[in-house]
Design a protein around this motif. Structure first.
Motif, PDB file in Angstrom:
ATOM      1  N   GLY A 206      28.132  22.611  51.288  1.00 17.41           N
ATOM      2  CA  GLY A 206      27.528  21.694  50.338  1.00 17.41           C
ATOM      3  C   GLY A 206      26.064  21.425  50.642  1.00 17.41           C
ATOM      4  O   GLY A 206      25.516  21.869  51.655  1.00 17.41           O
ATOM      5  N   PHE A 207      25.440  20.689  49.739  1.00 20.58           N
ATOM      6  CA  PHE A 207      24.016  20.381  49.855  1.00 20.58           C
ATOM      7  C   PHE A 207      23.819  19.021  50.526  1.00 20.58           C
ATOM      8  O   PHE A 207      24.548  18.067  50.233  1.00 20.58           O
ATOM      9  CB  PHE A 207      23.361  20.353  48.476  1.00 20.58           C
ATOM     10  CG  PHE A 207      23.219  21.709  47.844  1.00 20.58           C
ATOM     11  CD1 PHE A 207      22.120  22.504  48.130  1.00 20.58           C
ATOM     12  CD2 PHE A 207      24.185  22.178  46.966  1.00 20.58           C
ATOM     13  CE1 PHE A 207      21.978  23.748  47.539  1.00 20.58           C
ATOM     14  CE2 PHE A 207      24.054  23.419  46.367  1.00 20.58           C
ATOM     15  CZ  PHE A 207      22.955  24.216  46.661  1.00 20.58           C
ATOM     16  N   LEU A 208      22.839  18.956  51.412  1.00 20.67           N
ATOM     17  CA  LEU A 208      22.440  17.674  51.975  1.00 20.67           C
ATOM     18  C   LEU A 208      21.741  16.860  50.893  1.00 20.67           C
ATOM     19  O   LEU A 208      20.909  17.383  50.146  1.00 20.67           O
ATOM     20  CB  LEU A 208      21.492  17.876  53.155  1.00 20.67           C
ATOM     21  CG  LEU A 208      22.073  18.523  54.417  1.00 20.67           C
ATOM     22  CD1 LEU A 208      20.961  18.808  55.428  1.00 20.67           C
ATOM     23  CD2 LEU A 208      23.129  17.621  55.041  1.00 20.67           C
ATOM     24  N   ARG A 209      22.062  15.562  50.830  1.00 19.93           N
ATOM     25  CA  ARG A 209      21.452  14.688  49.830  1.00 19.93           C
ATOM     26  C   ARG A 209      20.874  13.451  50.516  1.00 19.93           C
ATOM     27  O   ARG A 209      21.620  12.610  51.015  1.00 19.93           O
ATOM     28  CB  ARG A 209      22.467  14.281  48.773  1.00 19.93           C
ATOM     29  CG  ARG A 209      21.914  13.302  47.744  1.00 19.93           C
ATOM     30  CD  ARG A 209      22.858  13.050  46.598  1.00 19.93           C
ATOM     31  NE  ARG A 209      22.950  14.218  45.713  1.00 19.93           N
ATOM     32  CZ  ARG A 209      23.477  14.172  44.485  1.00 19.93           C
ATOM     33  NH1 ARG A 209      23.945  13.026  44.005  1.00 19.93           N
ATOM     34  NH2 ARG A 209      23.533  15.254  43.746  1.00 19.93           N
ATOM     35  N   PRO A 210      19.547  13.316  50.558  1.00 22.99           N
ATOM     36  CA  PRO A 210      18.928  12.142  51.200  1.00 22.99           C
ATOM     37  C   PRO A 210      19.288  10.858  50.482  1.00 22.99           C
ATOM     38  O   PRO A 210      19.473  10.838  49.260  1.00 22.99           O
ATOM     39  CB  PRO A 210      17.424  12.432  51.096  1.00 22.99           C
ATOM     40  CG  PRO A 210      17.319  13.895  50.804  1.00 22.99           C
ATOM     41  CD  PRO A 210      18.551  14.261  50.045  1.00 22.99           C
TER      42      PRO A 210
ATOM     43  N   VAL B 222      19.479  11.073  55.944  1.00 19.06           N
ATOM     44  CA  VAL B 222      20.164  12.292  55.515  1.00 19.06           C
ATOM     45  C   VAL B 222      21.533  12.313  56.180  1.00 19.06           C
ATOM     46  O   VAL B 222      21.651  12.621  57.366  1.00 19.06           O
ATOM     47  CB  VAL B 222      19.364  13.547  55.893  1.00 19.06           C
ATOM     48  CG1 VAL B 222      20.112  14.814  55.427  1.00 19.06           C
ATOM     49  CG2 VAL B 222      17.967  13.506  55.276  1.00 19.06           C
ATOM     50  N   PRO B 223      22.597  11.979  55.444  1.00 22.43           N
ATOM     51  CA  PRO B 223      23.941  11.959  56.035  1.00 22.43           C
ATOM     52  C   PRO B 223      24.381  13.361  56.443  1.00 22.43           C
ATOM     53  O   PRO B 223      23.963  14.366  55.858  1.00 22.43           O
ATOM     54  CB  PRO B 223      24.826  11.415  54.901  1.00 22.43           C
ATOM     55  CG  PRO B 223      23.883  10.820  53.904  1.00 22.43           C
ATOM     56  CD  PRO B 223      22.603  11.575  54.035  1.00 22.43           C
ATOM     57  N   ARG B 224      25.240  13.409  57.452  1.00 22.82           N
ATOM     58  CA  ARG B 224      25.788  14.691  57.871  1.00 22.82           C
ATOM     59  C   ARG B 224      26.759  15.219  56.826  1.00 22.82           C
ATOM     60  O   ARG B 224      27.387  14.461  56.089  1.00 22.82           O
ATOM     61  CB  ARG B 224      26.510  14.538  59.207  1.00 22.82           C
ATOM     62  CG  ARG B 224      25.576  14.245  60.379  1.00 22.82           C
ATOM     63  CD  ARG B 224      26.380  14.206  61.668  1.00 22.82           C
ATOM     64  NE  ARG B 224      25.516  13.959  62.806  1.00 22.82           N
ATOM     65  CZ  ARG B 224      25.965  13.904  64.082  1.00 22.82           C
ATOM     66  NH1 ARG B 224      27.261  14.066  64.324  1.00 22.82           N
ATOM     67  NH2 ARG B 224      25.131  13.681  65.064  1.00 22.82           N
TER      68      ARG B 224
END
Length: 308
Positions: free
Chosen positions: A118-122, A109-111
């Motif tokens: 914004g949304f976290l995107r794995p 999971v990038p910072r």
């Protein structure tokens, strides 16, 4: 058909031992047909015989067995590690599990950018050099990319996460899960990014990879019932580097800076072992007389990831 011969630590015996260890079933050739482990080898072999009465596969195995070779271990940890090592080395015909993963992957999971919006995107990423990555933003170990993607889809459905903002559902407008009532509406602006990100991280938390918590190698001491003998398991960076019968048999040099490729099954075995409060942990001090310095009992790492 003659019954198989039994060997324990390379010595011919009349009966198999009812002790912890690894057993190997041989046919006429030098490669084992099957490798297994048990805390009670004799009992497990009797179970194999009973299983042959209802399983054609077990029947073929037992009919082909000419010799049974056993190596005793101090306990279950040593038996699991030895079984895992030998299955991957010999690839027995009747073993179906613990095959080596050629390109293990994890979920990263990038910072978010500095602005924090914004949304976290794995992202499903391959392990670099088959070693565990540093930091706390990696979750789960998987044998194939597809398994990691399926894990994320299952997680999204179970926790009401939006597959569209996670990058799992392509398209525009409301995601399909939202139309089914399985998404709380991040894709249509009904759930703020911050709230969705917090729920994502909470859902992933049980699968967070356990970082190696020491600067040095660790010894796990495992004593056989009745203190018949002791096994010392040398571990560094979640790599099993060998099992030794005494401290004087330990290597006198520190483990190499570049350990062997990460074995996912060994990682799982060792993580479970470190969680057991009764397991004795020692700091490994290699020198002219290798020493084991006791460590305090503590909790190390997080829950083992799903998907292994």
């Amino acid at each position: 058909m003659h019954p198989p011969e039994y060997f324990v630590n390379e010595q011919l015996v009349d009966q198999p031992p009812n002790s912890p260890g690894v057993y190997r079933l041989y046919g006429d050739g030098p490669t084992p047909l099957y490798i297994g482990k048990s805390l009670h080898i004799a009992r497990r072999l009797r179970e194999h015989a009973r299983e042959a009465e209802s399983s054609a596969r077990h029947q073929r195995l037992m009919r082909s067995t000419r010799r049974i070779d056993c190596t005793l271990t101090a306990g279950d940890i040593g038996a699991q590690l030895l079984e895992n090592l030998e299955i991957k080395r010999d690839m027995p015909l009747f073993n179906r599990r613990q095959r080596r993963a050629r390109h293990p992957v994890t979920v990263h999971v990038p910072r978010l950018p500095a602005a924090g919006s914004g949304f976290l995107r794995p992202e499903v990423t391959a392990l670099a050099d088959d070693s565990l990555p540093p930091g706390a933003s990696h979750y789960g170990l998987f044998r194939q990319r597809r398994a990691a993607e399926d894990y994320l889809i299952t997680l999204a459905r179970r926790c009401g996460l939006c597959q569209r903002v996670l990058g799992l559902d392509r398209g525009r407008g409301p995601c399909f899960a939202y139309q089914l009532g399985q998404c709380l509406g991040a894709c249509v602006g009904r759930e703020p990014a911050k709230k969705h990100n917090l729920r994502l991280l909470a859902a992933l938390a049980p699968a967070q990879l356990a970082a190696w918590p020491w600067q040095h190698a660790i010894l796990l001491r495992e004593d056989a019932p009745g203190n018949a003998h002791t096994d010392w398991h040398l571990v560094h960076q979640w790599h099993h580097l060998g099992t030794f019968p005494s401290l004087r048999h330990l290597p006198r040099r520190a483990p190499a800076a570049s350990p062997p490729a990460l074995d996912l099954d060994a990682y799982r075995i060792l993580l479970r072992a470190f969680r057991q409060p009764e397991v004795q942990r020692y700091a490994y001090r290699p020198d002219s007389r290798p020493r084991a310095v006791p460590l305090p009992v503590a909790s190390h790492g997080t829950v083992d990831p799903a998907g292994l």
